[in-house]
Design a protein around this motif. Structure first.
Motif, short mmCIF file in Angstrom:
data_model
loop_
_atom_site.label_atom_id
_atom_site.label_comp_id
_atom_site.label_asym_id
_atom_site.label_seq_id
_atom_site.Cartn_x
_atom_site.Cartn_y
_atom_site.Cartn_z
N ARG A 178 0.85 -1.08 0.04
CA ARG A 178 -0.01 -0.07 0.11
C ARG A 178 0.94 1.61 0.04
O ARG A 178 0.49 2.29 -0.69
CB ARG A 178 -0.92 -0.23 1.09
CG ARG A 178 -1.83 1.27 1.37
CD ARG A 178 -2.69 1.23 2.60
NE ARG A 178 -3.27 2.84 2.67
CZ ARG A 178 -4.54 2.93 2.25
NH1 ARG A 178 -5.20 1.88 1.18
NH2 ARG A 178 -5.02 4.29 2.19
N ASP A 221 -9.71 4.79 0.04
CA ASP A 221 -9.66 3.62 -0.37
C ASP A 221 -10.73 3.39 -1.59
O ASP A 221 -11.86 3.95 -1.42
CB ASP A 221 -10.19 2.78 0.81
CG ASP A 221 -9.17 2.62 1.96
OD1 ASP A 221 -7.98 2.59 1.52
OD2 ASP A 221 -9.45 2.46 3.10
N LYS A 273 -15.97 0.14 4.20
CA LYS A 273 -15.16 -0.34 3.18
C LYS A 273 -15.79 -1.83 2.87
O LYS A 273 -15.94 -2.85 3.56
CB LYS A 273 -13.75 -0.55 3.70
CG LYS A 273 -12.89 -1.11 2.83
CD LYS A 273 -11.20 -1.01 3.46
CE LYS A 273 -10.27 -1.42 2.45
NZ LYS A 273 -8.90 -1.48 3.09
#
Length: 381
Positions: A83, A103, A207
């Motif tokens: 990441r 994200d 998410k």
């Protein structure tokens, strides 16, 4: 005015969803990453979108660019193995003094949160959205290979972090480079002893991590995918064969001719399921040229088809089937047929009707039995 680059990190492999890249799945008329991109593009301070895609997905760029059009400038860059590398690639390709890192799998971030982050961020202060932890928390400590200790964790003053996270670009670049193992950008920022503030997060800004999350997202956007398939089969009636339909042996003078047990009803249902899933028909999957399927139990073949369905992420919603036969009378056996299918599918989702052939053609002369089925499937993840 503070100008922001909105960096969408879409470089993940989807390991928690069996390597389905959820960021490129479709919700309504948009891919998952596009939804938050469109929300951010409506904020005056956001001047460009940076989309960071998997480093093995260069071929996706033309399609993604064509989907976006000319809303605001879109740059597509390749991510890395971690990441931190993906975020740095996005940061180093951004043109603005301030950045938000988001994200891709959080499609439902609100314009309110983005605007509040804009207002809260300055050259020295970063800003993140937080929501209070509402569940009771436990900690598991492994004592040995076979023993673990569970203890309680006080949730008071504990918050879960969401994205986007908002910072001065150059300071964030330095922090991420220095602390590449930080769990998020805010952790790297804090490790550099920079100031950090927060805005109220939003529970809808969740998410998409697990399969169930995608189902929730589909519900919120009314975008669940359904497909319908048609199955059809016909077999000739001959002496010295058992008559089997829906796995039920029916007392009769004639039975159906075929390589397997010639269960035309189950065959039609299998072809309806396979057609809805976009898979080959049973003639290709269980060919008559393969001796291993000689006199095979069609219900067992149906179990194989059901496994293929699960592998391709489809769920059966309902099946409606018709048996067309002049002889014998089949209505007394339909409950047992339905029970057989309910055992295989785990629930009662098959409707069966028996119709006379009205003395027309081969069926009406008692020479054959024809079955048709319609299957409705829904996409799972």
């Amino acid at each position: 005015m503070k100008n922001f680059s909105f960096i969408i990190v879409a470089a993940g492999s989807g390991s928690r969803m069996q390597h389905i890249r959820k960021q490129f799945l479709t919700l309504g008329d948009s891919q998952v990453w596009e939804i938050s991109a469109k929300t951010s593009a409506a904020i005056t301070n956001v001047r460009e979108i940076i989309l960071v895609i998997p480093n093995d997905s260069q071929e996706l760029k033309p399609e993604l660019e064509s989907r976006w059009g000319n809303i605001i400038p879109l740059k597509i860059v390749l991510g890395g193995e971690t990441r931190a590398i993906s975020v740095l690639n996005g940061l180093e390709n951004s043109a603005c003094d301030f950045v938000m890192v988001h994200d891709a799998a959080r499609p439902f971030v609100s314009a309110k949160i983005i605007q509040e982050l804009v207002n809260a961020t300055d050259e020295n202060t970063g800003a993140i959205p937080l929501i209070p932890v509402s569940d009771a928390l436990k900690k598991i400590e492994k004592i040995s290979d076979s023993n673990s200790k569970i203890s309680c964790v006080d949730r008071e003053n504990l918050f879960a972090t969401q994205t986007p996270q908002s910072f001065h670009k150059n300071k964030l670049i330095a922090a991420v480079k220095k602390y590449p193992l930080a769990k998020d950008e805010a952790e790297a920022w804090l490790l550099e002893n920079h100031e950090l503030t927060y805005v109220d997060g939003d529970r809808l800004n969740f998410k998409i991590t697990w399969r169930e999350d995608m189902q929730i997202a589909e519900s919120l956007t009314n975008s669940k995918i359904y497909r319908t398939g048609l199955g059809w089969d016909i077999h000739r009636l001959i002496p010295e064969r058992e008559l089997i339909l829906g796995g039920v042996k029916i007392p009769a003078r004639l039975g159906l001719l075929g390589h397997s047990d010639a269960d035309a009803l189950t065959h039609a249902i299998m072809d309806a399921i396979l057609g809805a899933a976009g898979l080959p028909d049973i003639g290709n999957i269980f060919p008559a040229s393969d001796s291993s399927f000689k006199n095979a139990n069609s219900l067992e073949l149906l179990r194989i088809v059901l496994g293929m369905l699960h592998e391709n992420h489809w769920r059966i919603e309902f099946i409606d089937a018709i048996i067309q036969a002049q002889i014998p009378k089949l209505n007394p056996y339909i409950p047992d047929m339905k029970a057989n299918f309910a055992k295989i599918f785990g629930r009662e989702i098959v409707n069966i009707k028996a119709k006379s052939a009205e003395f027309l053609d081969d069926g009406g002369s008692g020479l054959s039995i024809t079955c048709q089925a319609v299957a409705t499937l829904s996409k799972t993840y």
